[in-house]
Write a protein that holds these residues in place. Structure first.
Motif, mmCIF file in Angstrom:
data_model
loop_
_atom_site.group_PDB
_atom_site.id
_atom_site.type_symbol
_atom_site.label_atom_id
_atom_site.label_comp_id
_atom_site.label_asym_id
_atom_site.label_seq_id
_atom_site.Cartn_x
_atom_site.Cartn_y
_atom_site.Cartn_z
ATOM 1 N N ARG A 128 60.148 56.042 42.384
ATOM 2 C CA ARG A 128 59.447 56.217 41.114
ATOM 3 C C ARG A 128 57.981 56.571 41.290
ATOM 4 N NH1 ARG A 128 64.077 56.601 39.913
ATOM 5 N NH2 ARG A 128 65.198 55.419 38.333
ATOM 6 N N ASN A 185 67.626 53.476 40.725
ATOM 7 C CA ASN A 185 66.217 53.136 40.886
ATOM 8 C C ASN A 185 66.062 52.233 42.099
ATOM 9 O OD1 ASN A 185 63.632 52.167 40.769
ATOM 10 N ND2 ASN A 185 63.638 51.858 38.556
ATOM 11 N N ASP A 186 65.431 52.779 43.158
ATOM 12 C CA ASP A 186 65.295 51.998 44.382
ATOM 13 C C ASP A 186 64.312 50.841 44.246
ATOM 14 O OD1 ASP A 186 67.223 53.375 45.653
ATOM 15 O OD2 ASP A 186 65.925 54.408 47.069
ATOM 16 N N SER A 187 63.442 50.892 43.237
ATOM 17 C CA SER A 187 62.555 49.738 43.015
ATOM 18 C C SER A 187 63.396 48.488 42.769
ATOM 19 C CB SER A 187 61.650 49.973 41.814
ATOM 20 O OG SER A 187 60.821 51.076 42.046
ATOM 21 N N ALA A 188 64.495 48.682 42.041
ATOM 22 C CA ALA A 188 65.371 47.547 41.767
ATOM 23 C C ALA A 188 66.058 47.073 43.044
ATOM 24 C CB ALA A 188 66.414 47.945 40.724
ATOM 25 N N VAL A 218 64.870 47.293 45.994
ATOM 26 C CA VAL A 218 63.886 46.578 46.799
ATOM 27 C C VAL A 218 63.858 45.107 46.406
ATOM 28 C CG1 VAL A 218 61.425 46.321 47.228
ATOM 29 C CG2 VAL A 218 62.460 48.600 47.221
ATOM 30 N N ALA A 230 63.165 58.219 43.828
ATOM 31 C CA ALA A 230 63.846 56.929 43.737
ATOM 32 C C ALA A 230 62.847 55.780 43.805
ATOM 33 C CB ALA A 230 64.885 56.797 44.851
ATOM 34 N N LEU A 261 59.084 48.432 37.664
ATOM 35 C CA LEU A 261 60.194 48.314 36.723
ATOM 36 C C LEU A 261 59.698 48.013 35.323
ATOM 37 C CD1 LEU A 261 62.772 46.318 38.807
ATOM 38 C CD2 LEU A 261 62.812 48.728 38.183
#
Lengths: 354, 354
Positions: free
Chosen positions: A138, B71-74, B76, A136, A77
């Motif tokens: 990234r 954004n899948d990092s978020a 997670v 998704a 992020l």
């Protein structure tokens, strides 16, 4: 709420979310154990200056004792780049993709990037689902062996800067880097080789015609036959899924009846190994040339003549182009075509049986 | 700074970080285009209630027009679970791992999880690096074919709740779920089969002895020889890397001299295919049994007798156990052992050449 990421921010005073297995140690835990402030821990974890060697050692000891691990999801992020690339294959168990995957992984590794991969099982929906799942997460870039023929769903990702190279088959309806083997030329030369050994009734068994490589190889077959002035009969061509049962039936049909084929060109290694099994039980010798080399082809009797593509070179070339896109040294999308090589081993040099 | 994640929080008023290729559209962009508030966009994106159908449609149109992607990092960071599992293989290009990978992927997919994989190239350092990189991405679980024999580096991850199953080879120095084939019993039975066909001078060519499967198969060889009352000579055993050159030399040495071996037991499919090549050029017939089945083994002349393990069942069993750990229905680590199967095809039934 950080509007860029959709991340809901938990204030320091809130209870941190608990997963069902327990909690990972936090920077706060490390700071408490080392007797330093949070900022100091952050500096050590992120390799920033401004910490004395003694303090750094104390923090490191606390990190080791607690088993603290930085969360790279947070780094993703913060920094944009993830040092990971995705590889979308057609089938993890097809031996053709083994050397290709390994080559992509070696290039990724030489750039310090992790390779994340998965397979589409020749299903365009699954390909899209997998590609978007990787986006998704990234990944910085994608190497795709496409199952589908419409990749406009990737346009937002390309605009967002996801590097993308298609390999083995081209992208559909978007402008993208593509690395291919010369399927048309390879098949044409392989069929011409059979014709040069006296065959006129040459069969072609290939993959589903919507797959680019299958269509190109069929086109190469037709070109070689036309060049030799041989009208192709419909019963000589069979395209469809490459499962052994379908291929076995196709081969047996071509080899039966009053005017059987005397030679077969097999459109890929999955087809070839099944045709080899059929020919092993067949009464007359039948010539065979297969697209793709495969392990032990030289030890069969007769050895199997193949049109070999260099799977490792395909993977390496695609991955190199991907990292050149990421470096900014590659500008316009191109189509790179790698040559094939005819390897004669006996099966393609058999004369027509009378 | 969120102390749980080490994430540096960018206030809404700050300029968002720009990557070199441009910016992804944000929730704020979607809100502006749809003429709604940020919270409404968040509700639509996360499937939460409280949005009228008309508003939801407007937001969805803005999302489609802008190409916004969550954004899948978020996610997670927010939710703990990532719906992804990691698979660490030894070699992406070894055909033994194809069906195993595919089985793990099918199980992951049936649980809605993405499979992320990479290979260690039989290097313990690289295995650790890859495993920790996957943990840093917060995979929910790991299926590991280990290269190393000390996995204490995983202890903090296990405590943090990362589900872990070792497959093909056991974990070292930690208590973990393990799914193995019966390497000892399979090799013992394969060697006993050669002895039953009259052989006493039986050679063994295997992988490096530090690899568990290689050591177990050697132990099986010794057990079968001992049971038959045959003292084993040192020159009959060769262990080392499985590259073709090393294996070729090992086989040629055993087959030369005044008292050559009359049969060879090959410790895995990489060894077997090289031994088949050596025997194809050898003057006398030599019996062969190989550990692992391989494609076309039945079409060689003679067909190659093998001790087959079920690679797909190994992958499926390991992945099932992984998801049972994640579901909380699997409590204590266990060692599961799958049986092997002797498949006779001719090479293992040849009598000793005189």
């Amino acid at each position: 709420m950080d509007d860029r990421t959709g991340l809901r921010i938990v204030p320091d005073t809130a209870r941190p979310p608990v997963n069902r297995y327990g909690n990972r140690p936090t920077m706060k835990d490390v700071a408490a154990r080392a007797g330093v402030g949070l900022k100091t821990v952050s500096r050590v974890v992120n390799g920033e200056p401004g910490v004395t060697p003694d303090t750094e050692r104390r923090v490191q000891e606390a990190i080791d004792a607690l088993g603290f691990r930085r969360n790279d999801s947070a780094r993703v992020l913060r920094k944009g780049r993830t040092a990971s690339i995705g590889l979308v294959l057609e089938d993890l168990a097809d031996p053709f993709y083994g050397p290709l995957s390994r080559a992509v992984e070696e290039v990724a590794r030489s750039h310090g990037a992790l390779l994340i991969n998965g397979s589409s099982a020749e299903d365009p929906d699954r390909e899209q689902e997998l590609v978007l799942a990787l986006c998704a997460r990234r990944v910085d870039g994608l190497v795709v062996i496409p199952a589908g023929d419409d990749h406009r769903y990737l346009e937002p990702e390309l605009r967002a800067g996801v590097a993308t190279v298609f390999v083995d088959r081209p992208a559909g309806r978007i402008d993208a880097d593509v690395v291919l083997s010369d399927s048309f030329g390879g098949a044409r030369d392989g069929v011409a080789h059979l014709i040069a050994h006296g065959h006129r009734r040459v069969g072609f068994i290939g993959d589903m015609p919507r797959i680019h490589t299958a269509a190109e190889r069929l086109r190469g077959y037709r070109a070689a036959m036309e060049q030799a002035g041989i009208p192709v009969e419909d019963s000589w061509m069979s395209l469809g899924v490459t499962d052994p049962e379908r291929v076995r039936r196709a081969a047996e049909e071509m080899l039966s009846g009053p005017d059987p084929v005397t030679a077969i060109f097999a459109g890929n290694n999955r087809v070839t190994v099944t045709v080899v099994r059929v020919l092993a039980r067949h009464s007359r010798p039948v010539a065979l040339v297969g697209f793709d080399d495969f392990e032990l082809a030289d030890l069969l009797r007769p050895g199997v003549t193949v049109v070999a593509q260099d799977a490792a070179a395909l993977g390496r070339t695609a991955a190199d182009r991907l990292f050149r896109q990421l470096d900014g040294t590659l500008l316009a999308p191109e189509r790179v075509q790698l040559p094939t090589r005819l390897i004669t081993r006996g099966s393609g040099e058999l004369p027509p049986a009378v």
